[in-house]
Design an enzyme around this catalytic site. Structure first.
Site, PDB file in Angstrom:
ATOM      1  N   TRP A 156      -8.967  -1.312   3.861  1.00  0.00           N
ATOM      2  CA  TRP A 156      -9.873  -1.042   4.986  1.00  0.00           C
ATOM      3  C   TRP A 156      -9.350   0.075   5.891  1.00  0.00           C
ATOM      4  CZ3 TRP A 156      -8.227  -6.203   4.087  1.00  0.00           C
ATOM      5  CH2 TRP A 156      -9.154  -7.000   3.406  1.00  0.00           C
ATOM      6  N   HIS A 157      -8.480   0.917   5.371  1.00  0.00           N
ATOM      7  CA  HIS A 157      -7.907   1.992   6.172  1.00  0.00           C
ATOM      8  C   HIS A 157      -8.602   3.315   5.849  1.00  0.00           C
ATOM      9  CE1 HIS A 157      -3.878  -0.406   6.771  1.00  0.00           C
ATOM     10  NE2 HIS A 157      -4.934  -0.971   7.343  1.00  0.00           N
ATOM     11  N   TYR A 158      -9.916   3.332   6.000  1.00  0.00           N
ATOM     12  CA  TYR A 158     -10.707   4.517   5.673  1.00  0.00           C
ATOM     13  C   TYR A 158     -10.387   5.656   6.644  1.00  0.00           C
ATOM     14  CZ  TYR A 158     -13.459   0.387   4.228  1.00  0.00           C
ATOM     15  OH  TYR A 158     -13.855  -0.829   3.745  1.00  0.00           O
ATOM     16  N   HIS A 159     -10.357   6.878   6.115  1.00  0.00           N
ATOM     17  CA  HIS A 159     -10.044   8.026   6.971  1.00  0.00           C
ATOM     18  C   HIS A 159     -10.437   9.323   6.263  1.00  0.00           C
ATOM     19  CE1 HIS A 159      -6.502   7.504   4.340  1.00  0.00           C
ATOM     20  NE2 HIS A 159      -6.348   8.823   4.443  1.00  0.00           N
ATOM     21  N   LYS A 192       0.852  -1.179   0.000  1.00  0.00           N
ATOM     22  CA  LYS A 192       0.000   0.000   0.000  1.00  0.00           C
ATOM     23  C   LYS A 192       0.889   1.230   0.000  1.00  0.00           C
ATOM     24  CE  LYS A 192      -0.907   1.636   4.711  1.00  0.00           C
ATOM     25  NZ  LYS A 192      -1.925   1.972   5.702  1.00  0.00           N
TER      26      LYS A 192
END
Length: 550
Positions: free
Chosen positions: A501-504, A401
């Site tokens: 899945w690292h929403y921010h 990523k």
């Protein structure tokens, strides 16, 4: 055998069994007397703090607030302790594809055509993630304006309960050595710190592969000062406005429903420090603000929502780190592993790997046909686990990523139902530099896969382009597919992207909340979770989200 001897042996066995059960249960299920189903909650109640969301930020925040004040926690999901096996390391993928109505992970597809998930369980994302635990990069802490000494103390508070050194067996060791061969150096051994090079990270899985989550941090809570209700879905925040001109809206409580659909009202006490705190995640927090009348006025009016404050920035600047990688079937057995090693490159890519996990039923057929030899190797690597549906992969995936994507999207309400995931756009790879970052990450992965250190886990008959084509054929998303994506790493990145899945970013500091996480222009209301971040803090955000809650 004499009767007395038999009695002694029977008693001894019962005592041993009881002790074994006690310690095993204690490891998996703390005895929280303050956790109850929302169906048992009073119809009206009053509290110094009302916390919406018992997730990765909410649990440490609740434990901390309970040290000095009365707090109500409302969690829309259930408890992770009733189904401990599903959260074990080998079942990471199975948990994500659990379609039951009370699953820990709520599935949704982004408007970009990417399969995604939201946590719906006490402990939040720490219950459904890959378990990697690492501190934020120093740049993140500096940009956020956080007190470095307090940050260090808060990390340590978390780590006493939930972290362990990641095991490094054969597969992970080969990835480590392959990264060093690829020039991702130096080797920094085991560390929590975010340092360029290759390191062993921490994990929230213990030596028996059992998951420990943010919910375990509630062991710090004062049980006399906390009430926590499960399956409590908050529908809106209640506001009052003074009659004088120019007065600010003030949060005074929330309305929530239990699993039976019964309405409950929780109000703040009249203490000047009382607050409603929203910790529902990067999707749930802006959704609740909008459902409560705080958001873009056109969107609220279109849904028939009474406008409390026209706030165009709520739900904007949402971002996710795209994940790309290469699947590698192995001629040798591999251990069950999840993200033990990380390579942090000079360009800002993070390289990690997993192996030997149980695979869910495929969400679809192969996107493109595979050559017979690759198809055979892939199918041979899917080892039956005893279930007619699930298999375990003999092999693994090496993933990457980019640390700080430039592409951002936004959230729009789909309906006024808080149980329904809103429309979500991440706009992956909208900015060309994000694609270039992915290409650089994939180039590093290819060097690892082709390294001498990793060679024992490669089938000699399958070339690297074959592995790229195998990966591209997997049903990883719903986006349009192009012929021969492996011919161009840029196209491969676009075709095979999945969520990390690292929403921010959807309630950012300076745009929706101030530096103390108070919602701008609103009294007695804060947002504390990853929605406030401008970037993902380091390789995995969960450590920093828990630290922030503390």
């Amino acid at each position: 055998m004499k009767r007395s001897s038999r009695r002694f042996l029977k008693t001894f066995v019962l005592v041993v069994f009881a002790l074994h059960s006690y310690f095993c249960d204690a490891e998996k299920a703390p005895n929280y007397s303050f956790i109850r189903e929302a169906t048992s909650a009073p119809r009206v109640s009053h509290h110094a703090y009302i916390l919406v969301g018992g997730g990765t930020a909410g649990c440490p925040l609740a434990a901390t607030l309970s040290e000095k004040a009365n707090i109500l926690v409302l969690e829309r999901g259930g408890t992770p302790y009733l189904k401990p096996n599903i959260t074990d390391k080998a079942n990471f993928m199975l948990q994500l594809y659990d379609t039951s109505s009370d699953s820990n992970a709520q599935q949704f597809n982004s408007e970009d055509g990417v399969f995604s998930h939201r946590a719906r369980v006490l402990g939040g994302g720490s219950v459904i993630n890959a378990g990697f635990y690492s501190h934020a990069d120093p740049q993140f802490i500096k940009e956020a304006g956080l007190d470095e000494a307090l940050v260090k103390d808060s990390y340590q508070w978390v780590e006493k309960k939930v972290t362990f050194e990641s095991p490094v067996l054969q597969w992970q060791s080969a990835v480590k050595d392959g990264l060093l061969e690829a020039g991702v150096s130096p080797f920094n051994k085991f560390t929590y710190d975010h340092i360029k090079g290759t390191k062993i990270g921490a994990t929230i899985f213990d030596k028996n592969d059992h998951r420990h989550t943010a919910a375990d941090l509630l062991e710090y809570a004062d049980p006399k000062n906390i009430e926590l209700y499960l399956h409590a879905t908050v529908h809106k925040i209640i506001f009052t406005t003074q009659s004088s001109a120019g007065s600010r809206p003030r949060a005074t409580g929330v309305i929530y429903e239990d699993a039976s659909g019964v309405r409950h009202e929780a109000y703040l006490t009249k203490d000047s420090k009382s607050e409603v705190i929203v910790s529902a995640g990067a999707i749930g927090s802006p959704q609740l603000l909008m459902l409560s009348g705080i958001g873009p006025v056109q969107q609220l009016q279109a849904m028939g929502i009474q406008v409390v404050k026209d706030y165009p920035m709520v739900g904007q600047n949402l971002a996710d780190n795209a994940m790309n990688g290469i699947m590698v079937p192995s001629p040798l057995p591999v251990e069950v592993s999840l993200l033990s090693i990380v390579g942090i490159t000079q360009s800002g890519n993070y390289i990690e790997a997993w192996s030997g996990l149980n695979l869910p039923p495929s969400p679809g057929q192969m996107r493109t046909p595979l050559p017979p030899i690759i198809n055979k190797v892939y199918n041979d690597a899917r080892i039956k686990t005893g279930s007619s549906h699930n298999t375990r992969l003999q092999g693994g995936i090496i993933i990457e990523k980019a640390g700080r994507p430039l592409s951002t999207g936004h959230i729009e309400l789909r309906s006024t139902d808080p149980n329904e995931t809103p429309k979500v756009w991440f706009n992956y790879f909208k900015e060309a530099e994000d694609v270039n970052m992915c290409v650089r990450g994939m180039e590093t992965i290819i060097k690892v896969v082709n390294s001498k250190s990793f060679s024992r886990f490669r089938f000699p008959s399958i070339s690297t382009p074959d592995l790229l084509n195998l990966t591209a054929a997997l049903p990883s998303n719903l986006r349009p597919r192009h012929p021969n994506p492996a011919m161009s790493l840029e196209q491969f990145c676009r075709d095979t992207l999945t969520t990390f899945w690292h929403y921010h970013g959807s309630c950012q500091v300076g745009k929706v909340v101030d530096n103390d996480y108070r919602v701008l222009g609103i009294d007695n209301l804060r947002v504390i979770d990853a929605s406030t971040f401008h970037a993902t803090p380091g390789t995995n955000p969960q450590a920093t989200v828990m630290m922030l809650g503390r």
